[in-house]
Design a protein around this motif. Structure first.
Motif, short mmCIF file in Angstrom:
data_model
loop_
_atom_site.label_atom_id
_atom_site.label_comp_id
_atom_site.label_asym_id
_atom_site.label_seq_id
_atom_site.Cartn_x
_atom_site.Cartn_y
_atom_site.Cartn_z
N UNK A 359 0.92 -1.35 0.07
CA UNK A 359 0.01 0.09 0.05
C UNK A 359 1.09 1.26 -0.05
N UNK A 360 2.18 0.97 0.32
CA UNK A 360 3.13 2.32 0.32
C UNK A 360 3.18 3.00 -1.17
N UNK A 361 3.55 4.22 -1.06
CA UNK A 361 3.74 4.73 -2.38
C UNK A 361 4.95 4.18 -2.96
N UNK A 362 5.18 4.06 -4.27
CA UNK A 362 6.09 3.17 -5.05
C UNK A 362 7.49 3.89 -4.64
N UNK A 363 8.34 2.85 -4.31
CA UNK A 363 9.88 3.19 -3.93
C UNK A 363 10.71 2.28 -5.02
N UNK A 364 11.76 3.13 -5.38
CA UNK A 364 12.57 2.61 -6.30
C UNK A 364 13.73 1.85 -5.40
N UNK A 365 13.33 0.76 -4.65
CA UNK A 365 14.58 0.11 -3.81
C UNK A 365 14.66 -1.36 -4.14
N UNK A 366 14.02 -1.82 -5.28
CA UNK A 366 14.18 -3.20 -5.54
C UNK A 366 13.38 -4.32 -4.82
N UNK A 367 12.61 -3.79 -3.73
CA UNK A 367 12.10 -4.85 -3.08
C UNK A 367 10.40 -4.91 -3.62
N UNK A 368 10.34 -6.24 -3.56
CA UNK A 368 8.82 -6.71 -4.22
C UNK A 368 8.78 -6.84 -5.51
N UNK A 369 9.72 -7.09 -6.27
CA UNK A 369 9.50 -7.43 -7.56
C UNK A 369 9.56 -6.19 -8.62
N UNK A 370 9.22 -6.31 -9.70
CA UNK A 370 9.36 -5.46 -11.00
C UNK A 370 8.52 -4.18 -10.34
#
Length: 422
Positions: A359-370
């Motif tokens: 539910x979080x705002x998108x983060x570019x940390x590579x966690x959680x797949x593409x």
């Protein structure tokens, strides 16, 4: 300078048996009467509306116990006034010439009217002398003492609540007032004043004085009495207990589906010209007490409130009455009210937890797949519903909202259960 003494002071009762009303306190065998007759007077706090005998009984106590009576009013008393009385009490206590009187209880009795207007420091200045017995305090207030009186003072006083007088209890004082002025009146005139004074003897005796003045030696007619007591039956103070009591009774009558009682309290509030409080309470009630059982109620009430505010009084009474009757006769549900309060209670207790990753705002940390999160978009699924976790982990099974047993909410529950086989 000549000052005319009010009739209420001229004929003030000198004994408990002459006091109008308050039989629950000063009737035979009742607690306050027993205390007064014992002549051993503790510190006391008299709580109740104006004109119901608080000052009168304080005077009787002072005379009964042979104490020196000092009076202060919280609206005008200064710290210097309080210190002057304390100084006199100290002098009496230390004087070897003190005359104790036949009751053995002579000292200083301070009657402090409207104590709620004294600030905390002024009230605290009395504590030492109350505890030493140099001053016996009888304080009075028209407001709830548990909200307005300093706790340390309150803990040292016995609280007695005075009640409004009934017309029957007020009538003898009115007859005595006319008699003191050499005027004979009909029972009808007495009843008009008794019913119109709202249980306030002082107000009733003021009306008596005005009736005699206006009659100018002629008969006091019922028309004159009606004219002089009109609208005086109401006790109302926008900042005091009467204000909140009327509003509380108004909302509780709507909640209890009693349109007649709700209209009665609406009438009180209208005659007090308190349109803003009525409008606000109606909107709150529509959401809090009718809620999801009739979701359109708040929209209709908002329209009635807007109309009332636009046309003003007296016409405002009509859309307001419409809103009141609608809410009283509507089905009731407080499910939304309970749900949000339950959620707020969790937050206040620190039961928060992290927002779930999906539910979080998108983060570019590579966690959680593409996609970065793994959020499931409900519109992509049959019935536009897909089961996934929305609450934080520590609260994932928490239920705040419970569907109430009314037509609207049960229909919503059935729809919920039908989606995607849930």
């Amino acid at each position: 300078m000549f000052t005319k003494k009010p009739l209420a002071d001229k004929i003030r009762p000198a004994t408990l048996d002459e006091v109008a009303g308050q039989s629950h306190l000063i009737g035979l065998g009742k607690p306050l009467r027993k205390i007064i007759e014992s002549a051993v007077i503790p510190c006391m706090l008299f709580y109740g509306p104006s004109g119901v005998g608080k000052t009168t009984i304080a005077n009787i106590i002072a005379n009964k116990t042979d104490m020196q009576l000092h009076k202060l009013n919280g609206t005008s008393a200064s710290t210097a006034d309080i210190k002057a009385i304390i100084s006199q009490a100290t002098d009496l206590q230390s004087s070897s010439l003190m005359d104790y009187g036949e009751n053995g209880n002579k000292g200083v009795l301070l009657y402090l009217d409207e104590i709620q207007y004294l600030n905390k420091k002024q009230q605290q200045s009395l504590l030492q002398y109350i505890e030493s017995g140099e001053i016996t305090l009888i304080a009075s207030t028209t407001e709830n003492p548990y909200f307005y009186v300093y706790g340390a003072i309150l803990s040292r006083c016995t609280v007695f609540e005075f009640k409004n007088l009934t017309p029957g209890e007020t009538a003898p004082a009115i007859k005595r007032g006319f008699s003191a002025q050499g005027t004979i009146v009909s029972d009808e005139v007495v009843q008009i004043i008794a019913q119109g004074c709202g249980g306030d003897v002082r107000k009733a005796l003021n009306a008596v004085e005005l009736c005699v003045l206006v009659a100018d030696g002629k008969e006091v007619t019922s028309e004159v009495a009606h004219e002089l007591v009109q609208k005086s039956a109401m006790r109302y103070d926008r900042d005091g207990d009467a204000h909140y009591d009327a509003l509380s009774a108004f909302q509780k009558s709507i909640r209890g589906s009693d349109e007649n009682a709700a209209l009665h309290y609406l009438a009180r509030l209208i005659l007090a010209d308190d349109l803003p409080s009525v409008c606000r309470r109606l909107l709150v009630t529509a959401a809090e007490d009718i809620g999801l059982a009739y979701p359109n109620a708040i929209s209709i009430v908002k329209s009635c409130v807007d109309s009332a505010l636009q046309v003003g009084l007296p016409e405002a009474r009509i859309p307001l009455a419409q809103a009141v009757i609608l809410l009283c006769t509507a089905p009731k549900s407080n499910s939304a009210y309970l749900a949000i309060d339950a959620a707020i209670a969790d937050i206040r207790s620190g039961n928060l937890g992290d927002v779930p990753r999906q539910l979080q705002n998108k983060h570019c940390d590579g966690i959680g797949g593409a996609s970065g999160q793994g959020y499931l978009y409900p519109h992509d699924y049959p019935g536009r519903y897909v089961k996934q976790q929305y609450l934080p982990d520590s609260l994932k099974d928490r239920v705040y909202y419970k569907f109430a047993d009314n037509k609207n909410e049960q229909a919503a529950l059935a729809y919920r259960q039908s989606r995607n086989g849930v």
